[in-house]
Design a protein around this motif. Sequence first.
Motif, mmCIF file in Angstrom:
data_model
loop_
_atom_site.group_PDB
_atom_site.id
_atom_site.type_symbol
_atom_site.label_atom_id
_atom_site.label_comp_id
_atom_site.label_asym_id
_atom_site.label_seq_id
_atom_site.Cartn_x
_atom_site.Cartn_y
_atom_site.Cartn_z
ATOM 1 N N SER A 159 0.319 10.533 0.669
ATOM 2 C CA SER A 159 -0.123 11.682 1.800
ATOM 3 C C SER A 159 2.050 12.028 1.727
ATOM 4 N N CYS A 160 2.100 10.446 3.396
ATOM 5 C CA CYS A 160 3.420 10.261 3.483
ATOM 6 C C CYS A 160 4.208 9.663 2.692
ATOM 7 N N SER A 161 4.143 9.056 1.642
ATOM 8 C CA SER A 161 4.977 8.412 1.071
ATOM 9 C C SER A 161 5.378 7.499 0.704
ATOM 10 N N LYS A 162 4.696 6.778 2.384
ATOM 11 C CA LYS A 162 5.340 4.940 2.779
ATOM 12 C C LYS A 162 5.109 4.130 2.215
ATOM 13 N N VAL A 163 5.193 3.343 2.156
ATOM 14 C CA VAL A 163 5.042 1.688 1.494
ATOM 15 C C VAL A 163 4.508 1.228 2.404
ATOM 16 N N TYR A 164 3.262 0.623 3.250
ATOM 17 C CA TYR A 164 3.100 -0.506 3.542
ATOM 18 C C TYR A 164 3.353 -1.966 3.495
ATOM 19 N N GLU A 165 3.407 -2.968 4.254
ATOM 20 C CA GLU A 165 2.755 -4.093 3.573
ATOM 21 C C GLU A 165 1.200 -4.183 3.719
ATOM 22 N N VAL A 166 0.880 -5.619 2.956
ATOM 23 C CA VAL A 166 -0.659 -5.371 3.825
ATOM 24 C C VAL A 166 -0.701 -6.971 2.705
ATOM 25 N N ASP A 167 -1.519 -8.116 4.217
ATOM 26 C CA ASP A 167 -1.313 -8.865 3.910
ATOM 27 C C ASP A 167 -3.033 -9.712 3.253
ATOM 28 N N GLY A 168 -2.727 -10.916 2.183
ATOM 29 C CA GLY A 168 -3.174 -11.429 2.060
ATOM 30 C C GLY A 168 -3.309 -11.423 0.343
ATOM 31 N N CYS A 169 -4.319 -12.109 -0.271
ATOM 32 C CA CYS A 169 -4.226 -11.761 -1.399
ATOM 33 C C CYS A 169 -5.807 -11.924 -2.255
ATOM 34 N N VAL A 170 -5.897 -11.919 -3.489
ATOM 35 C CA VAL A 170 -7.278 -12.028 -3.833
ATOM 36 C C VAL A 170 -7.119 -12.564 -5.016
ATOM 37 N N PHE A 172 0.564 -1.004 -0.147
ATOM 38 C CA PHE A 172 0.079 -0.050 -0.057
ATOM 39 C C PHE A 172 1.101 0.831 0.186
ATOM 40 N N TYR A 173 0.998 2.099 -0.583
ATOM 41 C CA TYR A 173 1.654 3.300 -1.086
ATOM 42 C C TYR A 173 0.581 4.503 -0.353
ATOM 43 N N CYS A 174 0.907 5.014 0.310
ATOM 44 C CA CYS A 174 -0.028 6.566 0.585
ATOM 45 C C CYS A 174 0.566 7.726 -0.008
ATOM 46 N N SER A 196 -3.848 5.101 7.841
ATOM 47 C CA SER A 196 -3.615 5.830 8.718
ATOM 48 C C SER A 196 -3.722 6.482 9.600
ATOM 49 N N SER A 197 -2.261 7.083 9.827
ATOM 50 C CA SER A 197 -1.506 8.286 10.076
ATOM 51 C C SER A 197 -2.125 9.379 9.216
ATOM 52 N N CYS A 198 -2.081 8.700 8.660
ATOM 53 C CA CYS A 198 -2.231 10.596 7.574
ATOM 54 C C CYS A 198 -4.058 10.309 7.942
ATOM 55 N N MET A 199 -4.595 9.390 7.548
ATOM 56 C CA MET A 199 -6.213 9.646 7.911
ATOM 57 C C MET A 199 -6.778 10.480 9.119
ATOM 58 N N VAL A 221 -10.758 -6.902 -10.058
ATOM 59 C CA VAL A 221 -11.060 -8.261 -9.011
ATOM 60 C C VAL A 221 -11.352 -7.572 -7.384
ATOM 61 N N PRO A 222 -11.953 -7.620 -6.709
ATOM 62 C CA PRO A 222 -12.413 -6.956 -5.364
ATOM 63 C C PRO A 222 -10.771 -6.377 -5.028
ATOM 64 N N VAL A 223 -10.577 -5.952 -5.322
ATOM 65 C CA VAL A 223 -8.846 -5.268 -3.952
ATOM 66 C C VAL A 223 -9.145 -4.650 -2.684
ATOM 67 N N GLU A 224 -10.658 -4.122 -2.613
ATOM 68 C CA GLU A 224 -10.672 -3.289 -1.439
ATOM 69 C C GLU A 224 -10.782 -4.408 0.038
ATOM 70 N N ALA A 225 -10.732 -5.567 0.008
ATOM 71 C CA ALA A 225 -10.874 -6.094 1.496
ATOM 72 C C ALA A 225 -8.940 -6.599 1.234
ATOM 73 N N LEU A 226 -8.851 -5.800 1.243
ATOM 74 C CA LEU A 226 -6.767 -5.787 1.310
ATOM 75 C C LEU A 226 -6.803 -5.042 2.127
ATOM 76 N N THR A 227 -6.825 -3.750 2.048
ATOM 77 C CA THR A 227 -7.436 -2.294 2.213
ATOM 78 C C THR A 227 -7.301 -2.757 4.543
ATOM 79 N N PRO A 228 -5.841 -2.219 4.843
ATOM 80 C CA PRO A 228 -5.939 -1.850 5.818
ATOM 81 C C PRO A 228 -7.514 -1.601 6.675
ATOM 82 N N LYS A 229 -7.113 -1.780 8.232
ATOM 83 C CA LYS A 229 -8.318 -0.869 8.936
ATOM 84 C C LYS A 229 -7.271 0.460 9.085
ATOM 85 N N GLY A 230 -8.413 1.897 8.747
ATOM 86 C CA GLY A 230 -7.914 2.658 9.305
ATOM 87 C C GLY A 230 -7.694 3.987 8.118
#
Lengths: 123, 123
Positions: free
Chosen positions: A83-94, A79-81, A118-121, B94-103
């Motif tokens: 606002s702050c340009s940080k990259v985060y790991e996202v678990d799971g797949c589709v 996940f790329y933000c 979430s920090s930026c939100m 595909v429904p990638v929204e499901a991967l979005t981290p909380k917040g």
Amino acid sequence: MKRKTRQREIIKHVFQSEKRPLNPLEILSLAQGILTGLSLATVYRAIKELVEEEWLITVEVPGLSLYYEINHHHHHHHFYCYSCSKVYEVDGCVPVEALTPKGFLLESHEIILSGQCSSCMHG
Amino acid sequence: MKRKTRQREIIKHVFQSEKRPLNPLEILSLAQGILTGLSLATVYRAIKELVEEEWLITVEVPGLSLYYEINHHHHHHHFYCYSCSKVYEVDGCVPVEALTPKGFLLESHEIILSGQCSSCMHG
DNA sequence: CTTATATTGAAAATGCATTCTCAATAGCAA
DNA sequence: TTGCTATTGAGAATGCATTTTCAATATAAG
């Protein structure tokens, strides 16, 4: 033979405490917070070695320079933000196999979500 | 005022006949097949204008230089072939929204499939 | 502690995609 | 056709991430 140095230890430490993919300049500034005077060349040299020994893996985000993350040996995405340009790991797949065009062989895939972290939100 | 030139017409033609995202060097070599002597600088100048007038849009594939494709105004993703290095459009999603981290707030996403295209697999 | 040499910092060098410079050329209005 | 000027080709220049160079320094074996 290979020596254990303060700068390499600090660089590894930075990855362990940040827990997210970092690019060379992020590594530099985080590590300089601990060891002033650390040079960018050393960061690049450390990255290269750590990737070779598979402690780090490369993360390519479209349009950005290379990021690196600790090799956790599990499938995930990023996940790329904006606002702050940080990259985060996202678990799971589709199930992306469904998108594969007829006659094509799917060998790997990459999913990059973007938006606000979430920090930026909130915070 | 803006003039209609042979080189720009040829560059647009190349996109229309290839029907896939192209990078500057691909555009150059395909267009040079029609107009020998076309220069890379002209390709870049044309790309810039075509993106400004939204006839083309940018496609960023991790680890590769920029690609461009005709702006079809519909959501889609891409497939990168390891063998021939070509990039293809892939319809559907595909429904990638499901991967979005909380917040986190998801604003857009990118899916890049990789493997072998049908030309490289079969014929 | 001494020594051999791996590692470092700083700056220069490289590689690359992209942009710019400028004289020559080619659209197009009159 | 003529003339104005946008566009072109070629190569130089830029911007950037990354690598290399080299003298100074630090690690670790003995």
